[in-house]
Write a protein that holds these residues in place. Sequence first.
Motif, PDB file in Angstrom:
ATOM      1  N   VAL A 236       0.763  -1.172   0.006  1.00 52.55           N
ATOM      2  CA  VAL A 236       0.071   0.098   0.211  1.00 52.55           C
ATOM      3  C   VAL A 236       0.779   1.496  -0.053  1.00 52.55           C
ATOM      4  CG1 VAL A 236      -1.684   1.441   1.389  1.00 52.55           C
ATOM      5  CG2 VAL A 236      -1.894  -1.240   1.136  1.00 52.55           C
ATOM      6  N   GLU A 237       1.963   1.249   0.859  1.00 53.54           N
ATOM      7  CA  GLU A 237       2.865   2.381   0.904  1.00 53.54           C
ATOM      8  C   GLU A 237       3.468   2.817  -0.579  1.00 53.54           C
ATOM      9  OE1 GLU A 237       4.624   5.590   2.469  1.00 53.54           O
ATOM     10  OE2 GLU A 237       2.896   4.674   3.419  1.00 53.54           O
ATOM     11  N   ALA A 238       4.053   1.518  -1.067  1.00 52.45           N
ATOM     12  CA  ALA A 238       4.587   1.775  -2.422  1.00 52.45           C
ATOM     13  C   ALA A 238       3.770   2.189  -3.386  1.00 52.45           C
ATOM     14  CB  ALA A 238       5.277   0.350  -2.749  1.00 52.45           C
ATOM     15  N   PHE A 239       2.514   1.992  -3.445  1.00 54.30           N
ATOM     16  CA  PHE A 239       1.523   2.309  -4.590  1.00 54.30           C
ATOM     17  C   PHE A 239       1.204   3.959  -4.196  1.00 54.30           C
ATOM     18  CE2 PHE A 239      -0.113  -1.885  -5.580  1.00 54.30           C
ATOM     19  CZ  PHE A 239       0.264  -2.006  -7.003  1.00 54.30           C
ATOM     20  N   ALA A 240       1.107   4.250  -2.677  1.00 58.70           N
ATOM     21  CA  ALA A 240       0.536   5.731  -2.342  1.00 58.70           C
ATOM     22  C   ALA A 240       1.659   6.608  -2.667  1.00 58.70           C
ATOM     23  CB  ALA A 240       0.556   5.478  -0.828  1.00 58.70           C
ATOM     24  N   ARG A 241       3.063   6.130  -2.467  1.00 57.80           N
ATOM     25  CA  ARG A 241       3.976   7.074  -2.756  1.00 57.80           C
ATOM     26  C   ARG A 241       4.113   7.272  -4.317  1.00 57.80           C
ATOM     27  NH1 ARG A 241       9.442   6.016   1.105  1.00 57.80           N
ATOM     28  NH2 ARG A 241       8.143   5.708   3.282  1.00 57.80           N
ATOM     29  N   ASN A 242       3.942   6.538  -5.066  1.00 56.32           N
ATOM     30  CA  ASN A 242       4.211   6.631  -6.667  1.00 56.32           C
ATOM     31  C   ASN A 242       2.953   7.427  -6.936  1.00 56.32           C
ATOM     32  OD1 ASN A 242       6.300   4.939  -6.836  1.00 56.32           O
ATOM     33  ND2 ASN A 242       5.282   3.375  -7.797  1.00 56.32           N
ATOM     34  N   ILE A 243       1.792   7.471  -6.407  1.00 55.67           N
ATOM     35  CA  ILE A 243       0.452   8.100  -6.728  1.00 55.67           C
ATOM     36  C   ILE A 243       0.970   9.605  -6.185  1.00 55.67           C
ATOM     37  CG2 ILE A 243      -2.047   8.548  -6.238  1.00 55.67           C
ATOM     38  CD1 ILE A 243      -2.207   5.745  -5.747  1.00 55.67           C
ATOM     39  N   GLU A 244       1.380  10.032  -5.013  1.00 52.84           N
ATOM     40  CA  GLU A 244       1.787  11.168  -4.371  1.00 52.84           C
ATOM     41  C   GLU A 244       2.745  12.010  -5.743  1.00 52.84           C
ATOM     42  OE1 GLU A 244       0.947  10.346   0.020  1.00 52.84           O
ATOM     43  OE2 GLU A 244       2.688  10.076  -0.727  1.00 52.84           O
ATOM     44  N   ALA A 245       3.816  11.067  -5.946  1.00 51.26           N
ATOM     45  CA  ALA A 245       4.536  11.670  -6.811  1.00 51.26           C
ATOM     46  C   ALA A 245       4.093  11.994  -8.088  1.00 51.26           C
ATOM     47  CB  ALA A 245       5.724  10.593  -7.088  1.00 51.26           C
TER      48      ALA A 245
END
Length: 423
Positions: A236-245
Motif C-alpha cells: 500500500v505504501e509503495a503504491f501511495a508514494r508513486n501516486i503522490e509523486a
Amino acid sequence: MALRTTPLAQLCKRATLSSSSASTLTWPANSSSWRRNNATVAPPVTQDSTGSKGPTAMVFMNMGGPSTTDEVGDFLSRLFADKDLIPLGRLQNYLGPLIARRRTPKIQKQYAEIGGGSPIRKWSEYQAAEMCKILDKISPETAPHKPYVAFRYADPLTEEMYTKLIADGFGAGKGGRAVAFTQYPQYSCSTTGSSLNELWKWRNRLEGKRATGEVDPEGAIKWSVIDRWPVHPGLVEAFARNIEATLATYPEERRDKVILLFSAHSLPMSVVNRGDPYPAEVGATVHAVMHRIGMQHPYRLVWQSQVGPQPWLGAQTSDTVENLIKKGQTDIILIPIAFTSDHIETLYELDKEIIGEAGHEGVKRVESLNGNPVFIQALADIAKAHLDSGISCSPQMSLRCPGCVSERCAEQKKFFAGQVQHL
C-alpha cells in the motif's frame, strides 16, 4: 495484452497472500529416517552456518512474458493451451494453437514497440534477488535465501525452475524447503491458481508418485505458499508514494480535482460468477491505498484487457478515460493496481493505446513498482512473516470457489495445505 487487439493479456499479474501467511519447513532431525530405503541417497542440502533452517528457496511465480519477439509464438501457444486461463472447451487442443498462430504477428509488433520484448523477467529476477539479500539479514535462521523465478508461459518455465532446484541440491532425496511466492498480489484461480496447478504438476512428475511411486516421498522438497497479499502495508505504501509523486506533477490549483483510475486486468463474468476472489481483493487494495492518501481525490476501480464477445468485468479502462475526456475531465492518473512491474499491459495498452490516443497532457500513469525499494522491503517483510508463521498457505487458499468443478484445483489445494505437517 492490449485490450482491443489480443487475448494475450488475459488475466495477468495478480493475487497472493497477506503478511500473516506462512510456514517454516525443516528437515527431519534424524536424517537416517528418510534414508532407510536407499543407502545411496545424497545427504541433505548443506546448512549455512548462519541459518539452522536454511537454505531456503524463494520462488517468484508470475505469468511471464516473451523477452524477445522471437519468443512470442511459444508464449502464446502455452497461454492458449492453459484451460485455467482461457477455457476453450473440448476444442482447446485445436483452437489454442490456431489462435496463437494468428495472433503472433500482431503481438510481435506490439512487443517491438515497447523495446523488443517484455521486461518482466528482468524485474522479477531483480526483485527476487534483492528481497533475498534483505531476508538473509532479517531471517538469518532460514538463510541463505536463494532466488528463483517460475513463469507460467515464458522462460524460465516452472519445469525449468524445478529442475534447477533439484540440480542446486533441493529435494530428490535431499530434503530442503521452498516457498512459492506468487507475484499476483490479489488471488485469482486464473493466475495464482494456474501457477500453483503447474507447480503441483511438476512436483508430481519430478518428485512425486510419477517419479518415485510415492505420494509424499521422504527427502522431497517441502513447499509452502504465499498465495495473496492485497493489503500488506508495504504494498500500500509503495503504491501511495508513486501516486503522490505523480500528483505533484500537476499545478497546485488542479491537483485536488485529479481523478484516480485504478486499473486491473479484467476477468470474464463466468469466472467472477463462479466465485473467484480476485475482484474483492483488488477492491481491498484500492480501498487501502485511498485511505493511505487520505481519500482526498475522486477515484474509481476500472478494468482493462477485455477480449472477445462474452461479458467481462467492467467498467473498461479505455471506455472510462474516453468518457471522462468527453465530459471535459482531462486530469486523470492511471494506476496499474494489480501488477508488480512493467509489462505489455502497462507499456503498450495503458501508455500507447489509452494514454497515447487520449492526446491530453493531463492523462498520466504512475510509475510501476519495478525496483521500488519500498516495495522490495515489503516483499521481504511478507516473506519473513511467512517463514515465521509455521503455516503452509493462507486459510483462504484451501477454500474452493463455490462454483469450482476442477478436480485438479481441488487436489492441488489439498497438497499445499497438507504440507503443513512437514513444517
